[in-house]
Design an enzyme around this catalytic site. Structure first.
Site, PDB file in Angstrom:
ATOM      1  N   ARG A  14       6.111  -4.156  -9.222  1.00  0.00           N
ATOM      2  CA  ARG A  14       4.674  -4.002  -8.885  1.00  0.00           C
ATOM      3  C   ARG A  14       3.824  -5.112  -9.521  1.00  0.00           C
ATOM      4  O   ARG A  14       2.690  -4.869  -9.920  1.00  0.00           O
ATOM      5  CB  ARG A  14       4.130  -2.635  -9.306  1.00  0.00           C
ATOM      6  CG  ARG A  14       4.814  -1.462  -8.673  1.00  0.00           C
ATOM      7  CD  ARG A  14       4.517  -1.362  -7.175  1.00  0.00           C
ATOM      8  NE  ARG A  14       4.951  -0.075  -6.670  1.00  0.00           N
ATOM      9  CZ  ARG A  14       6.202   0.207  -6.299  1.00  0.00           C
ATOM     10  NH1 ARG A  14       7.137  -0.722  -6.356  1.00  0.00           N
ATOM     11  NH2 ARG A  14       6.503   1.411  -5.849  1.00  0.00           N
ATOM     12  N   SER A  71       1.287   6.265  -5.760  1.00  0.00           N
ATOM     13  CA  SER A  71       1.602   6.461  -7.185  1.00  0.00           C
ATOM     14  C   SER A  71       0.465   5.912  -8.020  1.00  0.00           C
ATOM     15  O   SER A  71       0.109   4.745  -7.874  1.00  0.00           O
ATOM     16  CB  SER A  71       2.865   5.699  -7.568  1.00  0.00           C
ATOM     17  OG  SER A  71       3.966   6.160  -6.846  1.00  0.00           O
ATOM     18  N   GLU A  80      -1.184   2.017 -11.895  1.00  0.00           N
ATOM     19  CA  GLU A  80      -0.707   1.054 -10.895  1.00  0.00           C
ATOM     20  C   GLU A  80      -1.861   0.468 -10.076  1.00  0.00           C
ATOM     21  O   GLU A  80      -1.922  -0.738  -9.887  1.00  0.00           O
ATOM     22  CB  GLU A  80       0.330   1.736  -9.994  1.00  0.00           C
ATOM     23  CG  GLU A  80       1.011   0.758  -9.053  1.00  0.00           C
ATOM     24  CD  GLU A  80       1.928   1.421  -8.042  1.00  0.00           C
ATOM     25  OE1 GLU A  80       2.827   2.165  -8.449  1.00  0.00           O
ATOM     26  OE2 GLU A  80       1.755   1.178  -6.848  1.00  0.00           O
TER      27      GLU A  80
HETATM   28  N1  EPU Z   1       9.837  13.842 -10.054  1.00  0.00           N
HETATM   29  C1  EPU Z   1       9.329  14.908 -10.753  1.00  0.00           C
HETATM   30  N2  EPU Z   1       8.201  15.533 -10.292  1.00  0.00           N
HETATM   31  C2  EPU Z   1       7.566  15.131  -9.153  1.00  0.00           C
HETATM   32  C3  EPU Z   1       8.093  14.049  -8.422  1.00  0.00           C
HETATM   33  C4  EPU Z   1       9.224  13.407  -8.900  1.00  0.00           C
HETATM   34  O1  EPU Z   1       9.883  15.284 -11.796  1.00  0.00           O
HETATM   35  O2  EPU Z   1       6.537  15.742  -8.817  1.00  0.00           O
HETATM   36  C5  EPU Z   1      10.998  13.107 -10.592  1.00  0.00           C
HETATM   37  C6  EPU Z   1      12.282  13.494  -9.963  1.00  0.00           C
HETATM   38  O3  EPU Z   1      13.236  13.617 -11.017  1.00  0.00           O
HETATM   39  C7  EPU Z   1      12.666  12.311  -9.097  1.00  0.00           C
HETATM   40  C8  EPU Z   1      12.006  11.160  -9.837  1.00  0.00           C
HETATM   41  O4  EPU Z   1      10.846  11.739 -10.435  1.00  0.00           O
HETATM   42  O5  EPU Z   1      14.034  12.157  -9.044  1.00  0.00           O
HETATM   43  C9  EPU Z   1      11.613  10.037  -8.918  1.00  0.00           C
HETATM   44  O6  EPU Z   1      10.688  10.507  -7.945  1.00  0.00           O
HETATM   45  P1  EPU Z   1      10.497   9.808  -6.520  1.00  0.00           P
HETATM   46  O7  EPU Z   1      11.827   9.636  -5.885  1.00  0.00           O
HETATM   47  O8  EPU Z   1       9.462  10.533  -5.769  1.00  0.00           O
HETATM   48  O9  EPU Z   1      10.007   8.351  -6.882  1.00  0.00           O
HETATM   49  P2  EPU Z   1       8.941   7.824  -7.926  1.00  0.00           P
HETATM   50  O10 EPU Z   1       9.685   7.083  -8.981  1.00  0.00           O
HETATM   51  O11 EPU Z   1       8.057   8.900  -8.383  1.00  0.00           O
HETATM   52  C10 EPU Z   1       8.665   5.533  -6.732  1.00  0.00           C
HETATM   53  C11 EPU Z   1       7.507   4.652  -6.343  1.00  0.00           C
HETATM   54  C12 EPU Z   1       6.909   5.110  -5.023  1.00  0.00           C
HETATM   55  C13 EPU Z   1       7.994   5.097  -3.967  1.00  0.00           C
HETATM   56  C14 EPU Z   1       9.134   6.015  -4.414  1.00  0.00           C
HETATM   57  C15 EPU Z   1      10.280   5.974  -3.453  1.00  0.00           C
HETATM   58  C16 EPU Z   1       6.497   3.817  -8.362  1.00  0.00           C
HETATM   59  C17 EPU Z   1       5.366   3.918  -9.321  1.00  0.00           C
HETATM   60  N3  EPU Z   1       6.500   4.688  -7.359  1.00  0.00           N
HETATM   61  O12 EPU Z   1       8.118   6.809  -7.014  1.00  0.00           O
HETATM   62  O13 EPU Z   1       5.916   4.177  -4.670  1.00  0.00           O
HETATM   63  O14 EPU Z   1       7.501   5.511  -2.703  1.00  0.00           O
HETATM   64  O15 EPU Z   1       9.628   5.578  -5.710  1.00  0.00           O
HETATM   65  O16 EPU Z   1      10.942   4.767  -3.558  1.00  0.00           O
HETATM   66  O17 EPU Z   1       7.341   2.922  -8.510  1.00  0.00           O
HETATM   67  C18 EPU Z   1       3.597   3.681  -4.825  1.00  0.00           C
HETATM   68  O18 EPU Z   1       3.914   2.727  -5.540  1.00  0.00           O
HETATM   69  O19 EPU Z   1       2.404   3.931  -4.523  1.00  0.00           O
HETATM   70  C19 EPU Z   1       4.639   4.591  -4.366  1.00  0.00           C
HETATM   71  C20 EPU Z   1       4.361   5.717  -3.705  1.00  0.00           C
END
Ligand code: EPU
Length: 345
Positions: free
Chosen positions: A171, A245, A341
């Site tokens: 990012r 995010s 972010e």
């Molecule tokens: N999780 C929780 N609670 C929640 C949601 C997620 O505990 O409410 C935990 C779960 O363990 C899950 C882990 O967080 O396995 C990862 O969650 P998720 O797969 O939803 O991905 P993220 O790391 O939260 C990132 C990006 C998103 C992108 C997704 C999918 C960042 C800051 N965010 O989210 O990007 O869509 O992966 O690849 O890197 C954005 O940048 O605006 C964005 C939406």
């Protein structure tokens, strides 16, 4: 020649996906090269750089306005896309900075050009995508990035940035650091692989492979999978104000990670190329009990702990207040410092 208008005291409500009701002192739209020239002239005549900040916006999906903007906001509306070059295996597609990102991804998918399908449904524009090095479902923009063209907002000089000059990180890019607000990205060129030339499909992210249910992968199927996943996991900014995010996933040293893991055996973590460990901001926030949290009209999505939402009339200050509560709570409980972010202004 188009006569570019500079509007005074304009609402930014429709220009930020949080739907925060803030105003800007000046506002203009950039539709063509002549508008860029007019913008430079106006900036010089009105001493914008000395006395007044200037901000370029695309889809407004990565911004939080805490107050009115005491400067000039220019919305980039440059349109158009084309195949710049191709060979047996690859195609180089150039899109103008104001093109809607998701529409562009779907166009590439329809042409059977692979590479961007995992980035389906990300809000925003083509020109904003490299600033943030947008990423999702195992792919980031840098993976398919070839080059971009930008105009220096001081001198009017046109620059071409190749991948190595962009300093892409998680990012991050040079356009978010040293070059912040100094360049107007007019177009971006992507190197995509023709679908019949064996693209390396990225399907390891939870849910993508399952959606395909054994079917032969195609850019269209993966795009459909990502759209379905996003639609069930993330709130739609057209329905409820949000900027995706709100926090970056923290990247920890090995020592920090081991200490966190020792106290919290279930904390998710992903190894990074540089020996660091990325952990999940959503998990940390969820553990602090913030999922579905609400303070007036500002809150945290019930679907995803990483997404701040505006239930209607929240101000930027209200949303930032919730963000600060979350940061303090996560730091207190886990000793991890979260970083926003979106750009907070
Ligand atoms: N999780 C929780 N609670 C929640 C949601 C997620 O505990 O409410 C935990 C779960 O363990 C899950 C882990 O967080 O396995 C990862 O969650 P998720 O797969 O939803 O991905 P993220 O790391 O939260 C990132 C990006 C998103 C992108 C997704 C999918 C960042 C800051 N965010 O989210 O990007 O869509 O992966 O690849 O890197 C954005 O940048 O605006 C964005 C939406």
């Amino acid at each position: 020649m188009r006569d570019m208008q500079i509007h005074k005291n304009t609402s930014l409500k429709a220009l930020n996906t949080f739907g925060v009701d803030a105003n800007t002192k000046y506002y203009c739209e950039i539709h063509c090269r002549d508008d860029i020239a007019a913008l430079l002239d106006w900036k010089a005549a009105n001493k914008v750089t000395e006395n007044m900040p200037n901000l370029l916006v695309g889809g407004g999906s990565n911004l939080l306005f805490k107050s009115d903007y005491e400067g000039l906001v220019s919305q980039i509306c440059l349109a158009g896309k084309d195949i710049a070059d191709e060979n047996e295996q690859y195609v180089y597609v150039t899109a103008a900075g104001g093109e809607n990102w998701h529409d562009f991804v779907r166009w590439c998918v329809a042409q059977q050009f692979a590479g961007l399908e995992n980035l389906s449904l990300i809000p925003g524009t083509v020109g904003a995508a490299p600033i943030q090095n947008i990423g999702a479902y195992g792919v980031e923009l840098a993976d398919c990035f070839e080059s971009l063209q930008a105009v220096d907002l001081e001198t009017g000089e046109v620059f071409e940035y190749h991948k190595s000059a962009c300093k892409f990180g998680y990012r991050e890019s040079i356009f978010k650091s040293q070059m912040l607000d100094k360049l107007l990205i007019t177009s971006v060129t992507f190197k995509l692989i023709k679908e019949d030339k064996n693209p390396e499909w990225k399907m390891d992210y939870a849910g993508v492979r399952e959606f395909l249910a054994g079917k032969e992968p195609t850019a269209a199927l993966i795009s459909d999978a990502v759209i379905a996943l996003r639609q069930c996991k993330l709130p739609d900014p057209a329905v409820i104000g949000n900027a995706g995010s709100f926090f970056k996933n923290p990247v920890l040293s090995l020592g920090e990670w081991q200490a966190l893991k020792a106290d919290n055996p279930n904390v998710p973590g992903w190894e990074q190329a540089n020996g660091l460990m990325k952990t999940s901001a959503a998990w940390l926030i969820d553990q602090c009990g913030f999922k579905g949290y609400r303070q007036g009209d500002a809150g945290v999505s019930e679907k995803h702990a990483l997404v701040l939402v505006n239930y209607g009339k929240a101000s930027g200050i209200d949303l930032w207040g919730v963000a600060q509560e979350i940061m303090a709570s996560v730091e207190n409980k886990f000793g991890v410092v979260l970083e926003a972010e979106p750009r907070v202004l």
